[in-house]
Write a protein that holds these residues in place. Structure first.
Motif: not given
Ligand code: TA6
Length: 311
Positions: A76, A86, A107-108, A112, A180, A182, A224, A256, A258, A264, A268, A283
């Protein structure tokens, strides 16, 4: 090859290079880079740039202090590489979604959390170090298209990430992707995002409605948003840290924005309840209508440059 042997082999190859250290963080290997301009940490898993700071300055990238550095789980923070889709696959364009078994789609995308190979470390000059990492994507039931991804990370007065995707197969495929990022901020209440004011955006938290904000973006709730076809450069103005972070990209037309905000943040993984106060994700992406179709044998190169400038 086990972790110790991998580290041994890396030390043999790169250990003598000025400013290079091979690190083990629990189950993960990282390359620490330090030169006269900056320092950075790049994990082999996901080719993930986890840290980047200009010498003598606060980190530019935000990295969770709750990461457990387990194999197979993307950190993270830093700059995760989202590919070959994505976000939530089910929200991707049909030409991407129809290529993949929805039920197994993380997701994503999946790159990664894969182990990338370190191909080279080059000391360009006293202020610039370049790492080249590669991932061969072998056909699987989830993603049947052979490809090779190459990430070139340049650590210097700015942080440059260049991602090259090559289609090694005999069939075209389509993908969406994002770097993505941060970003570390002093406090979310004293931060504004400039450069997206004139861009209509998709609010994924309000039924994907199209909206527009005609002023610099402040964040005061869960945010978001997908901004399609953005201007060349977007800036984070950080009053508390008295700096701005400039994000510019080539061949990543979308962005993006976020921030998970309070509720949230509590849900997380690897994220402290108040972490939303000190990070925002900008992003650079190719998503939705800007999905990339890659013909057999062809390649696509995209790039993000992140620069911190004192205000
Ligand atoms: O890029 C925004 C997003 O899609 C958010 O909706 C949130 O899910 C974030 O990415 C982090 O995603 P992850 O899968 O790394 O927890």
């Amino acid at each position: 090859m086990n972790l110790a042997d991998q580290v041994q082999a890396l030390y043999a190859k790169y250990g003598a290079l000025k400013g290079i250290t091979i690190e083990i963080h629990k189950q993960l290997i990282a390359i620490a880079v330090k030169n006269e301009a900056a320092s950075a940490t790049i994990f082999l898993q996901g080719a993930q740039v986890a840290e980047y700071s200009r010498i003598g300055e606060q980190p530019v990238l935000w990295l969770s202090q709750e990461n457990d550095f387990k194999a197979g789980k993307s950190l993270r923070g830093g700059v995760p590489i989202c590919w070959p889709w994505f976000g939530d696959l089910s929200r991707n364009p049909d030409q991407v979604k129809d290529q993949v078994n929805l039920s197994e789609a993380p997701a994503h995308g999946f790159v990664r959390s894969e182990d990338w190979e370190l191909l080279a470390i080059d000391l360009i000059d006293s202020e610039t170090t370049r790492l080249t990492l590669q991932l061969e994507v072998l056909p699987t039931e989830l993603w049947p298209y052979p490809a090779v991804l190459r990430l070139t990370v340049t650590v210097g007065v700015e942080l440059d990430l260049e991602l090259k995707v090559k289609n090694l197969g005999s069939d075209a495929f389509s993908y969406t992707s994002a770097l993505h990022s941060y970003l570390q901020i002093g406090h979310v209440s004293e931060t504004a995002i400039e450069g997206l004011e004139a861009v209509e955006y998709i609010d994924t938290l309000e039924d994907w409605q199209v909206k527009q904000s005609n002023s610099a973006i402040g964040i005061s709730a869960e945010t978001d948003r997908i901004y399609p076809n953005i201007p060349a450069q977007v800036a984070i103005k950080d009053k508390q840290m008295r700096r701005q972070i400039l994000m510019s990209a080539d061949n990543l037309p979308d962005m993006v924005v976020w921030n998970p905000w309070i509720d949230k943040s509590k849900r997380l993984s690897h994220f402290a309840d108040n972490d939303y106060e000190n990070m925002v994700c900008l992003e650079n992406a190719s998503v939705l209508d800007n999905a990339v179709e890659l013909a057999p044998g062809s390649d696509s190169i995209s790039k993000v440059s992140i620069r911190s400038v004192r205000l």
